[in-house]
Design an enzyme around this catalytic site. Sequence first.
Site, PDB file in Angstrom:
ATOM      1  N   LYS A 138       0.968  -1.084   0.069  1.00  0.00           N
ATOM      2  CA  LYS A 138       0.166  -0.248   0.094  1.00  0.00           C
ATOM      3  C   LYS A 138       0.334   1.075   0.008  1.00  0.00           C
ATOM      4  CE  LYS A 138      -2.188   1.840   3.884  1.00  0.00           C
ATOM      5  NZ  LYS A 138      -1.479   2.970   3.901  1.00  0.00           N
ATOM      6  N   ASN A 139       1.802   1.047   0.969  1.00  0.00           N
ATOM      7  CA  ASN A 139       2.930   2.639   1.142  1.00  0.00           C
ATOM      8  C   ASN A 139       4.151   2.879   0.155  1.00  0.00           C
ATOM      9  OD1 ASN A 139       0.872   2.411   3.416  1.00  0.00           O
ATOM     10  ND2 ASN A 139       2.590   2.434   4.647  1.00  0.00           N
TER      11      ASN A 139
ATOM     12  N   CYS B  51      -4.790   7.795   9.517  1.00  0.00           N
ATOM     13  CA  CYS B  51      -5.340   7.103  10.478  1.00  0.00           C
ATOM     14  C   CYS B  51      -4.406   7.527  11.077  1.00  0.00           C
ATOM     15  CB  CYS B  51      -4.255   5.836  11.488  1.00  0.00           C
ATOM     16  SG  CYS B  51      -4.855   4.314  10.202  1.00  0.00           S
TER      17      CYS B  51
ATOM     18  N   ARG C  78      -0.377  14.633  13.372  1.00  0.00           N
ATOM     19  CA  ARG C  78       0.520  13.914  12.224  1.00  0.00           C
ATOM     20  C   ARG C  78       0.520  15.936  11.416  1.00  0.00           C
ATOM     21  NH1 ARG C  78      -1.780   9.164   9.594  1.00  0.00           N
ATOM     22  NH2 ARG C  78       0.464   8.794   8.898  1.00  0.00           N
TER      23      ARG C  78
ATOM     24  N   ASP D 286       4.382   0.727  11.954  1.00  0.00           N
ATOM     25  CA  ASP D 286       3.244  -0.068  11.346  1.00  0.00           C
ATOM     26  C   ASP D 286       3.340  -1.788  12.120  1.00  0.00           C
ATOM     27  OD1 ASP D 286       2.621   2.220  10.353  1.00  0.00           O
ATOM     28  OD2 ASP D 286       2.279   0.868   8.314  1.00  0.00           O
TER      29      ASP D 286
ATOM     30  N   ARG E 203      -8.738  -0.493   4.220  1.00  0.00           N
ATOM     31  CA  ARG E 203      -8.088   0.373   3.396  1.00  0.00           C
ATOM     32  C   ARG E 203      -6.446  -0.733   3.115  1.00  0.00           C
ATOM     33  NH1 ARG E 203      -7.138   4.700   7.552  1.00  0.00           N
ATOM     34  NH2 ARG E 203      -4.999   5.121   5.664  1.00  0.00           N
TER      35      ARG E 203
HETATM   36  C1  UD1 Z   1       3.855   6.821   6.285  1.00  0.00           C
HETATM   37  C2  UD1 Z   1       3.484   5.847   6.040  1.00  0.00           C
HETATM   38  C3  UD1 Z   1       2.826   5.083   7.593  1.00  0.00           C
HETATM   39  C4  UD1 Z   1       3.682   4.995   8.405  1.00  0.00           C
HETATM   40  C5  UD1 Z   1       4.226   5.589   8.050  1.00  0.00           C
HETATM   41  C6  UD1 Z   1       6.484   5.758   9.072  1.00  0.00           C
HETATM   42  C7  UD1 Z   1       2.041   6.106   3.910  1.00  0.00           C
HETATM   43  C8  UD1 Z   1       0.895   6.366   3.252  1.00  0.00           C
HETATM   44  N1  UD1 Z   1       1.712   5.810   5.246  1.00  0.00           N
HETATM   45  O1  UD1 Z   1       3.124   7.948   7.081  1.00  0.00           O
HETATM   46  O2  UD1 Z   1       2.140   4.200   6.980  1.00  0.00           O
HETATM   47  O3  UD1 Z   1       3.614   4.046   9.533  1.00  0.00           O
HETATM   48  O4  UD1 Z   1       5.272   7.092   7.683  1.00  0.00           O
HETATM   49  O5  UD1 Z   1       7.012   4.756   9.037  1.00  0.00           O
HETATM   50  O6  UD1 Z   1       3.287   5.929   3.540  1.00  0.00           O
HETATM   51  N2  UD1 Z   1       6.402  14.416  11.075  1.00  0.00           N
HETATM   52  C9  UD1 Z   1       6.392  15.823  11.411  1.00  0.00           C
HETATM   53  N3  UD1 Z   1       5.763  16.989  10.519  1.00  0.00           N
HETATM   54  C10 UD1 Z   1       6.059  16.197   9.221  1.00  0.00           C
HETATM   55  C11 UD1 Z   1       5.888  15.033   8.947  1.00  0.00           C
HETATM   56  C12 UD1 Z   1       6.212  14.230   9.994  1.00  0.00           C
HETATM   57  O7  UD1 Z   1       6.424  15.832  12.371  1.00  0.00           O
HETATM   58  O8  UD1 Z   1       5.271  17.189   8.244  1.00  0.00           O
HETATM   59  C13 UD1 Z   1       5.965  13.576  12.215  1.00  0.00           C
HETATM   60  C14 UD1 Z   1       5.130  11.818  12.424  1.00  0.00           C
HETATM   61  O9  UD1 Z   1       3.547  13.343  12.951  1.00  0.00           O
HETATM   62  C15 UD1 Z   1       5.675  11.222  12.454  1.00  0.00           C
HETATM   63  C16 UD1 Z   1       7.165  11.482  12.139  1.00  0.00           C
HETATM   64  O10 UD1 Z   1       7.542  12.262  11.397  1.00  0.00           O
HETATM   65  O11 UD1 Z   1       6.439  11.600  14.312  1.00  0.00           O
HETATM   66  C17 UD1 Z   1       6.651  10.817  11.073  1.00  0.00           C
HETATM   67  O12 UD1 Z   1       5.587  10.274  10.727  1.00  0.00           O
HETATM   68  P1  UD1 Z   1       6.364  10.224   8.411  1.00  0.00           P
HETATM   69  O13 UD1 Z   1       6.757   8.957   8.253  1.00  0.00           O
HETATM   70  O14 UD1 Z   1       6.525  10.940   7.572  1.00  0.00           O
HETATM   71  O15 UD1 Z   1       5.111   9.286   8.696  1.00  0.00           O
HETATM   72  P2  UD1 Z   1       3.247   9.420   7.093  1.00  0.00           P
HETATM   73  O16 UD1 Z   1       4.210   9.276   6.267  1.00  0.00           O
HETATM   74  O17 UD1 Z   1       2.602  10.269   7.691  1.00  0.00           O
END
Ligand code: UD1
Length: 418
Positions: free
Chosen positions: A22-23, A116, A121, A305, A397
């Site tokens: 998915k990701n 989720c 986030r 995850d 999902r």
């Molecule tokens: C993606 C994955 C999710 C997985 C996560 C971490 C998808 C669709 N989702 O989510 O399944 O759990 O990676 O491996 O691929 N953060 C900030 N500011 C930002 C962006 C992120 O503070 O602008 C923080 C987040 O709150 C979190 C951390 O960085 O604490 C990691 O988030 P991130 O790696 O960005 O996760 P996602 O891309 O949302």
Amino acid sequence: MSVLRVRGGEMLRGVIPIHGAKNSALPILAATLLSCGRCVICGCPDIADVRAAGEILRHLGCEVERVGTSLIVDSTGAKAAEIPPELMGKMRASLGFFGATLSRFGWGRLCAPGGCRLGARPVNYHVAALSALGAEWSQTDSELRCNWEFRVGGDLTLPFPSVGATETVLLAAVSVPAVVTLHGAAREPEIADLCGFLTAMGAEISGVGTSDLTVRGGKRLHGAVWRVLPDRMETASYLAAAAAAGGDVTLTETDPTLLAPVLETLRKAGCRIDTETKKIRLVSDGNLRGVGTVTTAPYPGFPTDAQAPVMAALLRAKGESVFCETVFPDRFSHVPELRRFGAEIALHGRTATVTGVERLSACEAAATDLRGGMAALIAALCADGVSTLRNIAVLDRGYENWVENFRLLGADVQRTEE
Ligand code: UD1
């Protein structure tokens, strides 16, 4: 609302093929927008999030067609358009589509992406990185508007290896007629998969698989054929279920090298795991032992995850297992649900300590999010009696055919709509 009734106590046995990730599929589908041509995405899972991605692409004027396990996207006729909030709100990965529209058309509108609820986030890394590349923002109450007329290259550094922000930078940087270097990039295999696809489209990216990525952008991108890498989270989930319920399960079409820390943890718990190039076989008698401390971390660490499903697998293990969550500090919404089964879990800040209990009892619980829902299902598979799980549509999902798969493995599960 979709409800699942689960009679616990059945061992799981059989062979399940793993789907595409998915990701990986979601950012790759966003990238198809940049091709101005026809892309064939093979092994694209047929899950709710991918269907939502298809809706976004159609809304933007792309032709999207599913042929078997492939999704064919023709973005020749794509037009600059806003992604409506109801589509944006369906999943977190819609951020990638925002990045791709910005890259192709030079402007975009960002309202709250869905996904989720894993605590806060924020999108500040995405915004800061795009600003460094020349994007300009204006804000209203509910949205950020972005104009990206003057695209500039440069050296960027992410404060944390965010998967989403790394994808946003890649999707943007391929359209910058200069060199963009990203330091502190996420190293998740799904990032390398996106880089592979962009390269197949004609982009020039170096440092793939490392935390320093360099994009020489501004190349004209064309259509490409790509096979999405196997879903390591789907793999980890079925392994955790088999470990907990006991049995003998073989997963095919997967890649054991992508989830080494999960395999190590389940082995530590007492499971026998044999791997081949594309295959993992797990044998468990259901009598597990506590694994000590598991700390989630960006790749190649233990994936956040897999935290909830593996925690669920260890609820009856002899001894203690401690889960320290460093990626999403609040990612514990499954804990109260698991406690309903009689699990003993102490929560302190970002640490959850599981003390194995002898038995779990059937109860009514809810799927709180995608992986938390899988955790509740795993607990129900091991509990005495018939459990009722609510809100289980959230599993659609990210898991293709999950009810059929669990049935195939011998689980006593029944889905109804109430
Ligand atoms: C993606 C994955 C999710 C997985 C996560 C971490 C998808 C669709 N989702 O989510 O399944 O759990 O990676 O491996 O691929 N953060 C900030 N500011 C930002 C962006 C992120 O503070 O602008 C923080 C987040 O709150 C979190 C951390 O960085 O604490 C990691 O988030 P991130 O790696 O960005 O996760 P996602 O891309 O949302």
